[in-house]
Design a protein around this motif. Structure first.
Motif, short mmCIF file in Angstrom:
data_model
loop_
_atom_site.label_atom_id
_atom_site.label_comp_id
_atom_site.label_asym_id
_atom_site.label_seq_id
_atom_site.Cartn_x
_atom_site.Cartn_y
_atom_site.Cartn_z
N ALA A 1 53.35 27.12 -7.03
CA ALA A 1 52.40 27.76 -7.93
C ALA A 1 51.74 26.73 -8.84
CB ALA A 1 53.11 28.82 -8.76
N GLU A 2 52.52 25.77 -9.27
CA GLU A 2 52.00 24.80 -10.23
C GLU A 2 52.37 23.40 -9.77
OE1 GLU A 2 49.43 24.43 -12.67
OE2 GLU A 2 50.11 26.51 -12.47
N SER A 3 51.42 22.49 -9.77
CA SER A 3 51.71 21.13 -9.34
C SER A 3 52.52 20.40 -10.40
CB SER A 3 50.41 20.36 -9.13
OG SER A 3 49.68 20.96 -8.10
N GLU A 4 53.45 19.58 -9.94
CA GLU A 4 54.24 18.81 -10.89
C GLU A 4 53.50 17.56 -11.32
OE1 GLU A 4 58.18 18.04 -9.58
OE2 GLU A 4 58.59 20.16 -9.20
N LEU A 5 52.38 17.33 -10.66
CA LEU A 5 51.66 16.09 -10.94
C LEU A 5 50.18 16.36 -10.67
CD1 LEU A 5 52.29 12.95 -11.33
CD2 LEU A 5 51.89 12.81 -8.88
N VAL A 6 49.34 15.97 -11.62
CA VAL A 6 47.92 16.20 -11.39
C VAL A 6 47.18 14.87 -11.32
CG1 VAL A 6 45.87 17.41 -12.18
CG2 VAL A 6 48.12 18.40 -12.60
N ILE B 1 57.62 12.42 1.53
CA ILE B 1 56.55 11.53 1.09
C ILE B 1 56.42 11.74 -0.41
CG2 ILE B 1 54.10 10.98 1.28
CD1 ILE B 1 54.24 12.21 4.13
N LEU B 2 56.48 10.65 -1.16
CA LEU B 2 56.42 10.77 -2.61
C LEU B 2 55.12 10.17 -3.12
CD1 LEU B 2 60.02 9.50 -3.45
CD2 LEU B 2 59.26 11.86 -3.13
N ASN C 1 57.66 14.48 -4.75
CA ASN C 1 57.47 14.92 -3.38
C ASN C 1 56.16 15.69 -3.26
OD1 ASN C 1 57.64 16.07 -0.83
ND2 ASN C 1 59.87 16.24 -0.95
N ILE C 2 55.39 15.38 -2.26
CA ILE C 2 54.08 16.03 -2.17
C ILE C 2 54.18 17.53 -1.93
CG2 ILE C 2 52.75 13.99 -1.48
CD1 ILE C 2 52.81 15.08 1.39
N THR C 3 55.35 17.98 -1.48
CA THR C 3 55.48 19.43 -1.31
C THR C 3 55.58 20.13 -2.66
OG1 THR C 3 57.87 19.18 -1.12
CG2 THR C 3 56.63 19.26 0.94
N ARG C 4 55.79 19.37 -3.72
CA ARG C 4 55.84 19.97 -5.06
C ARG C 4 54.46 20.04 -5.69
NH1 ARG C 4 59.84 22.59 -5.49
NH2 ARG C 4 59.83 22.45 -7.77
N LEU C 5 53.46 19.69 -4.90
CA LEU C 5 52.09 19.70 -5.41
C LEU C 5 51.29 20.79 -4.70
CD1 LEU C 5 52.87 16.86 -6.51
CD2 LEU C 5 50.62 16.11 -5.78
N LYS C 6 50.34 21.35 -5.41
CA LYS C 6 49.43 22.26 -4.73
C LYS C 6 48.58 21.42 -3.79
CE LYS C 6 47.44 25.71 -6.97
NZ LYS C 6 46.79 26.49 -8.03
N ARG C 7 48.28 21.98 -2.63
CA ARG C 7 47.53 21.20 -1.64
C ARG C 7 46.22 20.68 -2.23
NH1 ARG C 7 49.82 24.93 1.72
NH2 ARG C 7 51.12 24.03 3.35
N GLY C 8 45.57 21.55 -2.97
CA GLY C 8 44.28 21.18 -3.54
C GLY C 8 44.42 19.97 -4.45
N ASP C 9 45.42 19.99 -5.33
CA ASP C 9 45.62 18.88 -6.27
C ASP C 9 45.95 17.60 -5.52
OD1 ASP C 9 45.11 20.49 -8.39
OD2 ASP C 9 47.21 21.05 -8.71
N LEU C 10 46.80 17.74 -4.50
CA LEU C 10 47.18 16.58 -3.71
C LEU C 10 45.95 15.95 -3.07
CD1 LEU C 10 49.30 14.79 -2.19
CD2 LEU C 10 49.23 16.52 -0.39
N ARG C 11 45.14 16.79 -2.47
CA ARG C 11 44.01 16.27 -1.71
C ARG C 11 42.95 15.66 -2.61
NH1 ARG C 11 44.45 21.29 2.50
NH2 ARG C 11 46.40 20.55 3.42
N CYS C 12 42.93 16.11 -3.86
CA CYS C 12 41.99 15.53 -4.82
C CYS C 12 42.29 14.06 -5.07
CB CYS C 12 42.06 16.27 -6.15
SG CYS C 12 40.96 17.66 -6.21
N MET C 13 43.55 13.70 -4.87
CA MET C 13 43.95 12.33 -5.18
C MET C 13 43.47 11.35 -4.13
SD MET C 13 47.82 13.25 -6.26
CE MET C 13 48.17 14.35 -7.63
N PHE C 14 43.07 11.89 -2.97
CA PHE C 14 42.68 11.02 -1.87
C PHE C 14 41.19 11.01 -1.64
CE2 PHE C 14 47.07 11.94 -1.03
CZ PHE C 14 47.56 10.76 -0.52
#
Lengths: 579, 662
Positions: free
Chosen positions: B393-398, B461-462, B467-480
């Motif tokens: 629900a909530e990313s641990e890292l933005v 994968i950290l 762990n990237i599974t602790r991130l919302k997909r959207g937030d994760l993909r924004c980083m790339f």
């Protein structure tokens, strides 16, 4: 569409037969109400049971006759319609086989495929429909009117009123509906485009978190399609009931006014019934004729595309009296050749002159769009030059027959193309009578032997359509082997080696040397390592020769070449190479 | 009358103009059958639930419209019977008057017995006609209402179904898309949808009207005369035999035709796409010979299919006509015997003609509905596909500094083909990781894992230790940020394409990004500059320009981690230089994964991943890897050290140069 009708010529007599049978069928169907009318007038009204039986027998015979006419008619009309389209298809294919790459470029391969397959199928569907079903409609219309008038002229005013009304309604509906249909198709295309984009770009959509945005875009298009589809179908909704109502109104009118005429003694009861049936048949036939006019334009677009192909004249044709080139073997010479693609602002090649001779390797290098592939495509005369000359074995290519010219060349294209069939079939493509040994040897040289023997059935393994069961590199090696089997005077490798890894590339070229002692070799390449050993390197830039010479010469004299080299090798390696 | 019914049948289906599908030929065509008809039907019916009120009105209108129409002939019969009876009465009076007149000369007194000639009761006939008019109009209105409402019902249902499919597609994992061709997915979303749409629009109401007609007509016939009804019912098995028996044979021919057409199309496609080779090897004649053979086969199957399916109609008409004759004869005799009125015979003939129509129609609709169910089944299959793993629900890292670690990552596209057993790599913020080796699975796999398009089988994968599974997909993909060779551009303006990476980017920001990517200059030389619309395949700008645009896009979205593909050979030298410059500028201060072709890049990399056949086989620095004297060293030597051949067995150096091809 009309232009395509000339393909019906061989079927002229059959067509007449089909027409006669259609008339027979229509006549039988229209004669039945007439007999029914007789039963009413002479049988029922006069209590003559025998007459009723007699007429009944005749009616059965008429029905059998009509059905026979229909069945035999369809037997022939199916052959005519499909036969005509078969001939069209064959003509297109034949024509396209004679096309040069120039025509392929103008029409595009995909479009040519569609024209040969889908468009002809479209025409066939319409032809079958017309010949099998709609052919009776105009006949019914004419014969029905004659018979109706024959029964009673006094009632015919009803037809005179109803027919134009019906036609008017159809026309109005069509005028309203057709633009809607076109609009709906456009909206549907748009929707499908969005879907296609989302599928192709699924990674980018997700990478940029655009799922919601794309969903909205799709939803908008979806709404558009739905709105217009509802409108279209609501429009159609009025069509059927209105038509049926018109036809029912006419029967009611015929009964009412017919009764008046019967009362006045101007009409017999049976004749009124017959007239009633004719009237319905006429009005339905009218609907069918209208339909025919809807069907034909649908095939029209296809017919136009087909005609375009049939009317195209291939740019490249054999000379009337081809010259033989038997004096020399394996010489290629360009004399001040300039060539531009159709509609291009600038020539793809300008003032190219060079010569290549047997036993020598000529490499051509340059950036994308510099004209490398174009240059080698001119040798087998896939295109004709604008000015200048290309000589093969001392004879200008335009003076030779294409067959003789191409028999001298082993061509390996940039994109390897294999055909459905076994590995052997594919290797034999250029030389039908090649022996097993020849095939094996060619495969060895092309570094293909190893993987072929690993395939389940070795050289007899089947290559699927488009070569999907072999890798790109393997396809390319087979394509090279195919050219080798031919033992041609001239080898053309159009950027063939970059699909191979460096080791195979090097091995192959080493093995090739033994094969090409008496042939001239032209190699288009992107990699410096591929061209480095060539006897002469032609450097192209923007369609012009930027330099000709060996690697060493060019490193000193040609900036473009040294630029390419430095972008691929590091300074130390350049130093090593040139040292 | 019997002809009348046949033509009516044609117009019903074919008269839809450009929408009409199958129409005449639908019967006898090869039909696809659903695996689970009932289940699919039930599920499809659920979609109609919100439309149930409208749908009931449609049903009601269809039934009423058909019933009113069916009553027509019977009422019309009243008028003709009256007319006939009055005429007969008049005829009889005239006959008796005539005989009286003949005797009149002998006894004038008889003139008293001359009956007045009875007229025809036009009042009655007029009333009947009026009723009939009302019936027909009402029937037409009901049929109109039914069709009109159904348009909305059908299209709205399709709208919903289409939206569901689209939403489903955006929830499906990448695995689904990679495992299928686009054509396959599109065919479900487009063709199958069209098939359902037109079936809902036309066949559902037709099913009702046909069934009601069949029943109604049977009832009407029975009320008129059971004897005549029997005659008609005797022809029924004959009709059924024609509909089923011949249709079956015709389906065989259609299947054969389809196969022949497939073969022919395949040949055409092959010869046209391989045109250059056909010409180069002088095979035109053989291509034509083979074509002719296939064309002959197609013709043979084609005309037979058309013939067999074509005679269904005339044969049905024949059966109808035979029934018509018998009804006419027997009915006629019954009228002479006084057991039936003429109007009834007239009405019965009309009914018997209408009787065969719904039979053929129902047979037809059965096929259409089956094929629609098969389509619906395929769509439901898609809707039932397993979705991607739900996200937190909530990313641990933005925000991220760009520290990436793979810890004991195990991954494979299928369990029996594991690409990486135990991968451990680390890229610290700002570092450059070079990926060397063949294409295909290699770089795509890396992107797939980093962006979490695919889930790892085990390990983690950290990113900055999370762990990237602790991130919302959207937030994760924004980083790339990705600058790949298959440049992803859309049909739209250049501005939109650059701004794709970030919502609400200002004009100034877009231009600045383009400028940083050295794209501003060429964009301004284009016909409409930033407003130029890229066509569907973006073929109206060059490959190199496309890459510059994707670099600009990456500048704008300003990611912490980059995945890049180095410039390719399909780019001219000058643009290639620009791309190189832009890329190195972009990489500054960001962690980057580079699919490397250039030696300098590889040598400068902080870490090199050597990939082969999609799996990472070696990792290390340039010097370290050379010292290992393994795959990398071999690759390096063959690629960059000129043409030294090393004939070691078993090491198949796969095509580095493939990069340049793809």
């Amino acid at each position: 569409m009309i232009k395509l009708l000339r393909f019906l010529n061989p079927y002229r007599s059959l067509l007449v037969l089909v027409l006669v049978l259609a008339i027979g069928q229509t006549a039988a169907n229209l004669y039945l109400p007439n007999l029914m009318s007789d039963i009413v007038n002479n049988g029922i009204a006069k209590f003559d049971t025998n007459y009723i039986w007699r007429t009944g027998r005749i009616m059965v015979l008429v029905a059998i006759g009509g059905t026979l006419c229909a069945v035999v008619g369809i037997y022939y009309s199916s052959q005519v319609a499909t036969g005509m389209v078969k001939a069209i298809r064959a003509r297109i294919f034949n024509k396209v086989q004679g096309f040069s790459l120039h025509e392929f470029d103008t029409v595009s391969t995909a479009s040519l495929i569609t024209r040969t397959t889908n468009d002809t199928t479209q025409v066939q569907q319409v032809m079958v429909m017309i010949l099998n079903m709609l052919i009776t409609a105009p006949i019914t219309l004419v014969v029905g009117i004659i018979l109706a008038l024959n029964q009673d002229v006094g009632l015919s005013w009803i037809l005179v009123v109803m027919m134009p009304v019906l036609v008017a309604i159809i026309i109005v509906l069509l005028i309203k509906a057709i633009p809607l249909f076109t609009a709906m198709q456009a909206k549907l295309d748009k929707l499908n485009l969005i879907l296609d984009e989302n599928l192709t770009g699924v990674r980018v959509v997700r990478a940029f978190n655009r799922e919601k945005h794309e969903e909205q875009r799709f939803d908008e298009a979806n709404r558009d399609v739905t709105d217009i589809a509802i409108r279209v179908n609501q429009m159609i909704a009025s069509m059927m009931p209105v038509m049926m109502l018109m036809i029912n109104l006419s029967s009611v009118a015929i009964i009412w006014f017919g009764s008046l005429r019967v009362d006045a003694g101007k009409l017999q009861m049976g004749a009124m019934f017959a007239f009633l049936q004719y009237a319905t048949q006429i009005l339905f036939a009218l609907l069918m004729v209208a339909l025919m006019f809807i069907m034909i334009p649908r095939a029209e677009a296809s017919a136009t595309r087909i005609n375009e192909v049939l009317e195209m004249e291939p740019e490249i044709r054999d000379p009337e009296e081809p010259r033989q080139a038997t004096q020399q073997r394996g010489y290629v010479e360009f004399q001040d050749v300039t060539f531009s693609y159709l509609g291009a602002e600038q020539p793809a090649l300008s003032n190219i002159s060079f010569s290549a001779s047997p036993g020598k390797v000529t490499a051509i290098i340059g950036g994308t769009g510099s004209g490398k592939s174009t240059l080698v495509n001119l040798i087998p005369r896939f295109y004709d030059v604008d000015s200048g000359k290309i000589l093969v074995d001392g004879v200008e290519t335009r003076e030779m027959s294409q067959e003789q010219l191409r028999a001298k060349i082993g061509f390996v294209p940039q994109k390897a193309v294999l055909f459905t069939g076994s590995v052997n079939d594919n290797l034999r493509y250029g030389k039908e009578d090649a022996s097993e040994d020849e095939l094996r040897h060619a495969a060895e040289v092309a570094q293909a032997n190893e993987f072929i023997t690993k395939m389940p059935e070795g050289f007899d393994s089947m290559i699927s359509q488009g070569g999907t069961n072999v890798s790109g590199g393997q396809m390319q090696r087979l394509s090279i082997a195919r050219a080798l089997v031919r033992k041609p005077e001239i080898y053309v490798f159009d950027d063939t080696f970059s699909a191979l890894d460096f080791k195979t590339d090097a091995k192959l070229r080493a093995a090739l040397k033994g094969e090409t002692r008496e042939s001239t070799v032209l190699i288009v390449a992107q990699r410096v390592s591929t061209v480095i050993d060539a006897d002469q390197i032609i450097v192209l830039e923007q369609g012009r020769v930027a330099g000709i010479g060996t690697h060493r010469e060019l490193m000193k004299t040609c900036d473009v070449y040294s630029g390419i080299v430095s972008s691929q090798l590091s300074a130390t390696e350049i130093a090593e190479e040139t040292a | 009358m019997s002809e009348n019914s046949n033509t009516k049948r044609q117009t019903n289906q074919g008269g839809m103009g450009p929408m009409g599908r199958g129409g005449w030929g639908a019967m006898g065509r090869a039909v696809e059958k659903p695996k689970d008809f009932q289940g699919t039907l039930k599920r499809l019916l659920l979609y109609f639930f919100p439309e149930r009120i409208r749908l009931s009105i449609v049903l009601g209108a269809a039934i009423l419209g058909t019933v009113f129409n069916i009553v027509g002939p019977k009422v019309l019969g009243l008028a003709t019977t009256k007319l006939f009876n009055d005429l007969v009465a008049r005829y009889l009076v005239e006959v008796s008057n005539q005989s009286i007149r003949n005797k009149l000369a002998q006894s004038p007194a008889l003139s008293q017995q001359l009956s007045p000639i009875p007229g025809i009761d036009f009042g009655y006939i007029g009333r009947v006609i009026l009723i009939l008019l009302v019936l027909y109009v009402i029937s037409a209105v009901f049929i109109f209402i039914q069709q009109y409402l159904m348009a909305g019902v059908a299209q709205r249902t399709i709208y919903k179904l289409r939206r569901e499919v689209d939403e489903k597609l955006s929830r499906l994992p990448l695995k689904y898309f990679d495992g299928r061709t686009h054509g396959e997915i599109l065919s479900r979303a487009v063709n199958d949808m069209d098939n359902i749409s037109s079936t809902l629009q036309q066949s559902v109401t037709q099913l009702i009207t046909s069934a009601v007609s069949l029943l109604g007509v049977l009832v009407m016939m029975l009320t008129i005369s059971w004897e005549l009804s029997l005659i008609v019912l005797v022809t029924l098995p004959l009709s059924l035999f024609i509909v089923t028996g011949i249709a079956k044979r015709s389906q065989d021919y259609f299947r054969r035709q389809q196969r022949a057409l497939g073969d022919l199309n395949g040949h055409v496609e092959e010869m046209y796409t391989g045109h250059k080779i056909v010409k180069a090897f002088g095979h035109e004649g053989k291509a034509v010979a083979q074509f002719d053979e296939l064309n002959d086969k197609l013709y043979d199957a084609g005309w037979k299919a058309q013939y067999v399916s074509g005679i269904i109609m005339p044969l049905m008409r024949f059966v109808g006509n035979v029934g018509y004759v018998f009804v006419a004869v027997v009915g006629g005799i019954m009228v002479t015997q006084g057991s039936l009125s003429l109007g009834d015979v007239q009405a019965f003939i009309q009914y018997s003609a209408q009787f065969t129509m719904p039979i053929t129609q129902l047979a037809n609709i059965a096929n259409v509905i089956q094929s629609a169910m098969a389509s619906a089944e395929r769509i439901f299959e898609l809707l039932d596909e397993e979705e991607q793993v739900p996200e937190v629900a909530e990313s641990e890292l933005v925000q991220t500094a760009g520290h990436i670690q793979f810890q004991h990552v195990k991954f494979g596209y299928s369990p029996d083909k594991i690409l990486m057993e135990d991968l451990n790599i680390e890229a610290k913020p700002g570092q450059m990781v070079a990926i060397v080796g063949p294409t295909g699975a290699g770089k795509t796999t890396l992107v797939n894992l980093l962006m979490r398009f695919y889930e790892v089988d085990s390990g983690k994968i950290l990113i900055d230790g999370v762990n990237i599974t602790r991130l919302k997909r959207g937030d994760l993909r924004c980083m790339f940020g990705m600058v790949l060779q298959d440049t992803w551009l859309f049909h739209g303006t250049i501005r939109d394409n650059i701004a794709y990476g970030r919502d609400n980017a200002s004009e100034e920001e877009i231009v600045r990004a383009a400028d940083a990517a050295y794209a501003d200059h060429f964009i301004r030389t284009l016909p409409e500059g930033y407003n130029m619309v890229l066509n569907e395949e973006a073929t109206n700008i060059s490959q190199g320009q496309k890459q510059l645009l994707t670099i600009a896009r990456a500048f704008l979205s300003d990611p912490a981690v980059l995945i890049l593909d180095e410039a390719t050979s399909s780019v001219d030298t000058r643009t290639e230089l620009l791309i190189q410059k832009a890329m190195s500028k972009l990489m500054k201060g960001r962690t980057s994964f580079v699919i490397a072709h250039r030696l300098s890049t590889i040598r400068d990399a902080d870490l090199i991943l050597v990939m082969n056949h999609g799996s990472i086989i070696e990792t290390g620095t340039h010097a370290g890897l050379l010292a290992q004297n393994g795959f990398y060293a071999d690759l390096y030597n063959s690629q960059f050290r000129g043409r030294v051949l090393k004939e070691e067995e078993g090491v198949l150096v796969d095509l580095v140069a493939d990069h340049q091809q793809v």
